[in-house]
Design a protein around this motif. Structure first.
Motif, PDB file in Angstrom:
ATOM      1  N   GLU A 161     -16.112 -22.852 -37.666  1.00  0.00           N
ATOM      2  CA  GLU A 161     -15.315 -23.243 -38.942  1.00  0.00           C
ATOM      3  C   GLU A 161     -15.201 -24.763 -38.978  1.00  0.00           C
ATOM      4  OE1 GLU A 161     -12.017 -20.728 -39.519  1.00  0.00           O
ATOM      5  OE2 GLU A 161     -13.483 -18.894 -40.178  1.00  0.00           O
ATOM      6  N   GLY A 162     -15.019 -25.387 -37.971  1.00  0.00           N
ATOM      7  CA  GLY A 162     -14.932 -26.968 -37.777  1.00  0.00           C
ATOM      8  C   GLY A 162     -15.908 -27.540 -37.641  1.00  0.00           C
ATOM      9  N   GLY A 163     -17.005 -26.956 -37.785  1.00  0.00           N
ATOM     10  CA  GLY A 163     -18.515 -27.819 -37.921  1.00  0.00           C
ATOM     11  C   GLY A 163     -18.893 -28.002 -36.531  1.00  0.00           C
ATOM     12  N   ALA A 164     -18.547 -27.535 -35.401  1.00  0.00           N
ATOM     13  CA  ALA A 164     -19.021 -27.558 -34.040  1.00  0.00           C
ATOM     14  C   ALA A 164     -19.888 -26.261 -33.798  1.00  0.00           C
ATOM     15  CB  ALA A 164     -17.787 -27.838 -33.163  1.00  0.00           C
ATOM     16  N   ALA A 165     -20.759 -26.119 -34.326  1.00  0.00           N
ATOM     17  CA  ALA A 165     -21.621 -24.876 -34.237  1.00  0.00           C
ATOM     18  C   ALA A 165     -22.099 -24.730 -32.754  1.00  0.00           C
ATOM     19  CB  ALA A 165     -22.886 -24.724 -35.278  1.00  0.00           C
ATOM     20  N   SER A 166     -22.662 -25.776 -32.172  1.00  0.00           N
ATOM     21  CA  SER A 166     -22.980 -25.704 -30.928  1.00  0.00           C
ATOM     22  C   SER A 166     -22.225 -25.258 -29.826  1.00  0.00           C
ATOM     23  CB  SER A 166     -23.834 -27.184 -30.389  1.00  0.00           C
ATOM     24  OG  SER A 166     -24.285 -26.907 -29.124  1.00  0.00           O
ATOM     25  N   ALA A 167     -20.547 -25.869 -30.059  1.00  0.00           N
ATOM     26  CA  ALA A 167     -19.801 -25.517 -29.303  1.00  0.00           C
ATOM     27  C   ALA A 167     -19.328 -24.092 -29.492  1.00  0.00           C
ATOM     28  CB  ALA A 167     -18.557 -26.442 -29.255  1.00  0.00           C
ATOM     29  N   GLY A 168     -19.213 -23.489 -30.631  1.00  0.00           N
ATOM     30  CA  GLY A 168     -19.022 -22.095 -30.916  1.00  0.00           C
ATOM     31  C   GLY A 168     -19.921 -21.146 -30.441  1.00  0.00           C
ATOM     32  N   GLU A 169     -21.095 -21.712 -30.563  1.00  0.00           N
ATOM     33  CA  GLU A 169     -22.212 -20.724 -29.993  1.00  0.00           C
ATOM     34  C   GLU A 169     -21.937 -20.577 -28.460  1.00  0.00           C
ATOM     35  OE1 GLU A 169     -26.729 -21.329 -28.213  1.00  0.00           O
ATOM     36  OE2 GLU A 169     -26.137 -22.553 -29.709  1.00  0.00           O
ATOM     37  N   ALA A 170     -21.411 -21.368 -27.524  1.00  0.00           N
ATOM     38  CA  ALA A 170     -21.260 -21.039 -26.194  1.00  0.00           C
ATOM     39  C   ALA A 170     -20.007 -20.205 -25.857  1.00  0.00           C
ATOM     40  CB  ALA A 170     -20.939 -22.542 -25.674  1.00  0.00           C
ATOM     41  N   GLN A 171     -19.065 -20.266 -26.882  1.00  0.00           N
ATOM     42  CA  GLN A 171     -18.129 -19.254 -26.819  1.00  0.00           C
ATOM     43  C   GLN A 171     -18.415 -17.592 -27.125  1.00  0.00           C
ATOM     44  OE1 GLN A 171     -15.170 -20.172 -25.297  1.00  0.00           O
ATOM     45  NE2 GLN A 171     -16.074 -21.999 -25.263  1.00  0.00           N
ATOM     46  N   PHE A 172     -19.299 -17.541 -28.263  1.00  0.00           N
ATOM     47  CA  PHE A 172     -19.719 -16.471 -28.567  1.00  0.00           C
ATOM     48  C   PHE A 172     -20.876 -15.739 -27.388  1.00  0.00           C
ATOM     49  CE2 PHE A 172     -19.279 -18.089 -32.868  1.00  0.00           C
ATOM     50  CZ  PHE A 172     -17.889 -17.370 -33.069  1.00  0.00           C
ATOM     51  N   ARG A 173     -21.808 -16.511 -26.745  1.00  0.00           N
ATOM     52  CA  ARG A 173     -22.319 -16.235 -25.738  1.00  0.00           C
ATOM     53  C   ARG A 173     -21.626 -15.864 -24.451  1.00  0.00           C
ATOM     54  NH1 ARG A 173     -27.826 -16.745 -26.560  1.00  0.00           N
ATOM     55  NH2 ARG A 173     -28.499 -18.464 -28.061  1.00  0.00           N
ATOM     56  N   ASN A 174     -20.515 -16.390 -24.162  1.00  0.00           N
ATOM     57  CA  ASN A 174     -19.442 -16.098 -23.352  1.00  0.00           C
ATOM     58  C   ASN A 174     -19.069 -14.692 -23.586  1.00  0.00           C
ATOM     59  OD1 ASN A 174     -16.830 -16.003 -21.836  1.00  0.00           O
ATOM     60  ND2 ASN A 174     -17.192 -17.922 -21.042  1.00  0.00           N
ATOM     61  N   MET A 175     -18.596 -14.347 -24.630  1.00  0.00           N
ATOM     62  CA  MET A 175     -18.097 -12.978 -24.948  1.00  0.00           C
ATOM     63  C   MET A 175     -19.089 -12.079 -24.901  1.00  0.00           C
ATOM     64  SD  MET A 175     -16.196 -11.967 -28.478  1.00  0.00           S
ATOM     65  CE  MET A 175     -15.440 -10.453 -28.692  1.00  0.00           C
ATOM     66  N   LEU A 176     -20.353 -12.321 -25.279  1.00  0.00           N
ATOM     67  CA  LEU A 176     -21.471 -11.364 -25.021  1.00  0.00           C
ATOM     68  C   LEU A 176     -21.696 -11.143 -23.618  1.00  0.00           C
ATOM     69  CD1 LEU A 176     -23.897 -12.445 -28.123  1.00  0.00           C
ATOM     70  CD2 LEU A 176     -22.615 -10.246 -27.753  1.00  0.00           C
ATOM     71  N   ALA A 177     -21.516 -12.171 -22.783  1.00  0.00           N
ATOM     72  CA  ALA A 177     -21.955 -11.759 -21.414  1.00  0.00           C
ATOM     73  C   ALA A 177     -20.864 -10.978 -20.734  1.00  0.00           C
ATOM     74  CB  ALA A 177     -21.801 -13.027 -20.512  1.00  0.00           C
ATOM     75  N   ARG A 178     -19.485 -10.816 -21.336  1.00  0.00           N
ATOM     76  CA  ARG A 178     -18.498  -9.802 -20.942  1.00  0.00           C
ATOM     77  C   ARG A 178     -18.598  -8.806 -21.664  1.00  0.00           C
ATOM     78  NH1 ARG A 178     -13.507 -13.555 -19.973  1.00  0.00           N
ATOM     79  NH2 ARG A 178     -12.603 -11.772 -19.406  1.00  0.00           N
ATOM     80  N   GLN A 179     -18.927  -8.744 -23.024  1.00  0.00           N
ATOM     81  CA  GLN A 179     -19.176  -7.316 -23.876  1.00  0.00           C
ATOM     82  C   GLN A 179     -20.445  -7.592 -24.587  1.00  0.00           C
ATOM     83  OE1 GLN A 179     -15.703  -7.640 -26.442  1.00  0.00           O
ATOM     84  NE2 GLN A 179     -14.154  -6.995 -24.798  1.00  0.00           N
TER      85      GLN A 179
END
Length: 303
Positions: free
Chosen positions: A74-92
């Motif tokens: 939402e702050g315009g940092a889509a690439s950084a947000g992507e890394a967090q969602f991939r981290n979550m998917l690695a665990r869930q």
């Protein structure tokens, strides 16, 4: 308290309160989104925001990662947000909300093919399947993947996507592949169409935007409503000249308070406070109780 401080423009004090929330209650994920959002608003670099949160909250939970990714996106940092969602998917790996969010961050980077692949991975029985199908269809059509669009449409139907949205995507696909469509859209298609148009503006995909824009004229929307919808959209995305053009067209036919206020907001955003004040005064002459128009006058007076 932090949210009240932030709403009053006291960002530093808000950050102090939110930092205390994260530090003293590291398992309360509700603090993560406003804390990360406030740090970004304070112009901290996205990578630094991630490091700061991980310092205050060692080994963030998947839910905290999701909140952090949402704030970054939402702050315009889509690439950084992507890394967090991939981290979550690695665990869930079966998390529907993380899968949908990952697709959205990829769309925001115009990585259409990757967005389509990720969205298509979500099980069609998941409650968020219609949202994933929406992302996949958007990505396939915007990415000129005609072969993949047919299968995506079938998945969308099976997932229960509303008929008006299906018609919208079919019409867009026909325009993209054939150059025209005979589909007449319903009034229920206007809201999702506006979201799609603004998404294309956000990533500066002007070719796809122009193609999709023609569908707005195939909706039961009056000229004034269409122009005001576009003007507000252009203003939010920083296309000030385009916003001014739409509101000027409205004013040439009916210069009422709303259209004049729109021009005042464009002038204020463009660093023209005197012009903003003049348009705001004209709006107030027609609607003396218009608080937004009145709020622009002090800026003009200072200038």
């Amino acid at each position: 308290l932090a949210e009240l401080r932030r709403a009053r423009g006291e960002l530093e004090q808000a950050i102090e309160l939110l930092e205390r929330c994260v530090r003293e209650h590291p398992h309360f994920t509700g603090s993560v989104l406003p804390y990360a959002g406030a740090l970004l608003e304070d112009r901290m670099e996205p990578d630094a925001v991630v490091r700061e949160l991980e310092r205050q909250m060692p080994d963030p939970s998947p839910a905290a990662r999701f909140m952090l990714g949402t704030a970054l996106y939402e702050g315009g940092a889509a690439s950084a947000g992507e890394a967090q969602f991939r981290n979550m998917l690695a665990r869930q790996p079966r998390s529907g909300r993380a899968r949908v969010a990952l697709g959205e961050t990829l769309l925001a980077q115009r990585r259409y093919a990757e967005a389509a692949v990720e969205a298509a991975k979500l099980d069609g029985r998941d409650p968020l399947a219609p949202a994933a199908c929406r992302t996949e269809l958007f990505a396939r059509i915007a990415g000129s993947d005609a072969a993949g669009t047919a299968g995506a449409l079938e998945r969308a139907r099976a997932a229960g996507m509303p008929a008006e949205e299906l018609d919208l995507f079919v019409a867009w696909d026909q325009i993209a592949t054939r150059g025209s469509t005979a589909i007449e859209l319903s009034s229920e298609a206007v809201a999702p169409l506006a979201v799609m148009l603004e998404a294309l503006l956000r990533v500066h995909d002007f070719e796809a935007f122009e193609a999709l824009l023609g569908l707005l004229e195939r909706c039961p929307v009056g000229e004034r409503e269409r122009r005001e919808l576009l003007a507000a959209m252009y203003l939010r995305r920083g296309f000030l000249a385009a916003a001014a053009e739409e509101w000027m067209a409205v004013c040439r036919r009916e210069p009422d308070a709303e259209a004049l206020l729109g021009l005042a907001r464009v002038a204020a955003a463009g660093g023209m406070p005197r012009e903003a004040g003049e348009f705001a005064q004209a709006a107030l002459a027609r609607d003396p109780d218009n608080e937004l128009a009145a709020s622009l006058l002090p800026q003009a007076a200072v200038a």
